[in-house]
Design an enzyme around this catalytic site. Structure first.
Site, PDB file in Angstrom:
ATOM      1  N   LYS A 131       2.243  -3.377   7.374  1.00 44.14           N
ATOM      2  CA  LYS A 131       2.460  -3.571   5.930  1.00 44.14           C
ATOM      3  C   LYS A 131       3.916  -3.250   5.566  1.00 44.14           C
ATOM      4  CE  LYS A 131      -0.242  -4.530   3.165  1.00 44.14           C
ATOM      5  NZ  LYS A 131      -0.721  -5.847   2.662  1.00 44.14           N
TER       6      LYS A 131
ATOM      7  N   TYR B 203      -1.596  -0.327  11.197  1.00 44.18           N
ATOM      8  CA  TYR B 203      -1.823  -1.015   9.910  1.00 44.18           C
ATOM      9  C   TYR B 203      -0.640  -0.797   8.973  1.00 44.18           C
ATOM     10  CZ  TYR B 203      -3.289  -1.434   5.036  1.00 44.18           C
ATOM     11  OH  TYR B 203      -3.328  -1.717   3.685  1.00 44.18           O
TER      12      TYR B 203
ATOM     13  N   LYS C 152     -14.999   0.915   4.975  1.00 41.89           N
ATOM     14  CA  LYS C 152     -14.145   1.852   4.250  1.00 41.89           C
ATOM     15  C   LYS C 152     -14.983   3.041   3.811  1.00 41.89           C
ATOM     16  CE  LYS C 152     -10.785  -1.029   4.764  1.00 41.89           C
ATOM     17  NZ  LYS C 152     -10.730  -2.285   4.072  1.00 41.89           N
TER      18      LYS C 152
ATOM     19  N   THR D 150       0.826  -1.205   0.000  1.00 35.37           N
ATOM     20  CA  THR D 150       0.000   0.000   0.000  1.00 35.37           C
ATOM     21  C   THR D 150       0.868   1.266   0.000  1.00 35.37           C
ATOM     22  OG1 THR D 150      -1.444   1.309   1.444  1.00 35.37           O
ATOM     23  CG2 THR D 150      -0.129  -0.341   2.530  1.00 35.37           C
ATOM     24  N   ASP D 151       0.314   2.356  -0.526  1.00 37.78           N
ATOM     25  CA  ASP D 151       1.052   3.630  -0.475  1.00 37.78           C
ATOM     26  C   ASP D 151       1.209   4.134   0.962  1.00 37.78           C
ATOM     27  OD1 ASP D 151      -1.595   4.414  -0.035  1.00 37.78           O
ATOM     28  OD2 ASP D 151      -1.637   5.926  -1.626  1.00 37.78           O
ATOM     29  N   GLU D 152       0.399   3.577   1.902  1.00 40.65           N
ATOM     30  CA  GLU D 152       0.466   4.068   3.288  1.00 40.65           C
ATOM     31  C   GLU D 152       1.808   3.775   3.951  1.00 40.65           C
ATOM     32  OE1 GLU D 152      -2.873   3.566   5.827  1.00 40.65           O
ATOM     33  OE2 GLU D 152      -4.298   3.912   4.207  1.00 40.65           O
TER      34      GLU D 152
END
Ligand code: NAD
Ligand code: DAU
Length: 337
Positions: free
Chosen positions: A155, A151, A190, A126-128
């Site tokens: 990741k 989270y 979401k 993910t970009d997070e």
């Protein structure tokens, strides 16, 4: 690639990916390993469970003996790891399970992938993992990892383990880091499906803080085609960002939903912010666009309209998903917020 193991293939993106592969790549067999947590739902695979190229196995990626057995039994060539706890808000309440599945589960898969000499291990990230941006700039594949929530920390840990297995023992891997997805079969915890569901029921739309947080939105089908391209065309040991070049504030997204549904703006309610809320994500996708010839095909307006139409014509799916535990979740997260 003749037979792939897809983990988390009964979740939102995993199910869209399984459907795409079975529809568009009929020579490929998909073995789908999913624990069926609250987010996993066999209804997401309706019409595909008896497809001869699809085998569903209920199980946990943390269960090494099961993963080994599935790989041997089906002669797996490649693994696409979608399985994860995926919701930031839940990670702020109960981080332990994020470490268990997202870190420990990925480690189990990596060890077995190495032992079984799997041709390609694709980690869906993910970009997070890059943290938060100010008003300018984009995440590139070389942006340092700087995760801010439990989270995204889980990741990022998984990404680093994947790369370490490549570096130390030559595991042929790829990592994809995508921006916010939306589309059919997304669980209504979401933002987008939660707002659609609330608006349909004339309930308040709980916008965190000032609503000026920015995300880059990508229609889920476009994410799936990008993953397929990386799996089948990218060199091993490479990382690809995937994004829609489509930055929107949360208020803009909510406004589009209200407009399409003909509901009043008065439904918007500003509620207490998410702790540590990342202000802005934005992705530079030029590596996958120039290197592999991928590009997004669905504009945001078209994608939101398609998504709303899908929820409107799949009320049975939505009603099943929001019955039972979802009500408890919603009350614990949003009452007196
Ligand atoms: P989701 O929560 O909808 O689905 C996750 C799936 O994983 C569910 O089917 C669940 O049952 C399964 N699962 C959870 N724990 C498991 C375990 N221990 N063993 C086997 N299966 C397990 O998630 P999603 O939104 O479809 O995200 C899929 C992946 O894509 C995740 O890795 C997420 O980090 C990543 N991602 C998501 C987005 C997004 O916008 N949703 C964007 C970029 C990357
Ligand atoms: O960027 C990719 C990530 O996108 C994925 O890795 C995650 O799995 C996925 O959940 C998503 O994370 P976000 O935290 O960005 O998504 P979420 O839908 O939870 O929130 C989107 C934005 O909307 C965020 O700024 C928080 C805000 N929001 C969310 C909810 C649920 C609200 O204002 N109100 C809400 O009720």
């Amino acid at each position: 690639m003749k037979t792939i193991l897809v983990t988390g293939g009964a979740g939102f993106i995993g199910a869209n990916f399984v459907r795409m592969v079975l529809d568009e790549h009929p020579a490929v067999r998909v073995i789908n390993l999913d624990k069926l947590t609250y987010a996993g739902n066999l209804e997401n695979l309706k019409g595909y469970t008896d497809n001869p190229n699809h085998v569903f196995v209920k199980g946990d990626i943390c269960d090494g003996p099961l993963v080994s057995k599935v790989i041997d039994e089906h002669q797996i060539d490649g693994i696409v790891n979608f399985a994860a706890e995926s919701h930031v808000d839940r990670s702020l309440v109960e981080p332990g399970v994020f470490i268990e599945t997202n870190v420990q589960g990925t480690l189990v898969l990596l060890k077995i992938a190495l032992e079984k000499k799997i041709q390609r291990f694709l980690q869906v990230s993910t970009d997070e993992v890059y943290g938060s941006l100010g008003p300018e700039g984009l995440f590139t594949e070389t942006t340092p990892l700087s995760p801010n929530s439990p989270y995204s920390a889980s990741k990022a840990s998984a990404d680093m383990l994947v790369a370490a297995f490549g570096h130390s023992w030559g595991l042929p891997y790829n990592i994809t880091r995508c921006s916010n997805n939306y589309g059919p079969y997304q669980f209504p915890e979401k933002m987008l499906p939660l707002m659609i569901h609330n608006a349909l029921n004339d309930k308040e739309l709980p916008v965190y803080g000032d609503g000026l947080y920015v995300r880059d939105w990508l229609y889920v089908y476009d994410h799936c085609t990008a993953i397929w391209k990386v799996l089948t065309e990218a060199d091993p040991g490479t990382v690809y960002n995937i994004g829609g070049n489509n930055e929107k504030t949360n208020l803009e997204v909510v406004g589009l939903i209200l407009e399409r549904l003909g509901k009043p703006e008065s439904l918007i309610t500003h509620v207490k912010d998410r702790p540590g809320h990342d202000r802005r994500y934005a992705i530079d996708s030029s590596k996958i666009m120039n290197g592999l010839g991928w590009k997004p095909t669905v504009t945001f307006k078209e994608g939101v309209h398609r998504t709303i139409d899908w929820y409107l014509s799949n009320t049975d799916w939505l009603n099943h998903v929001v019955s039972g535990q979802y009500q408890q979740y919603y009350e614990s997260m949003y009452t007196n917020r």
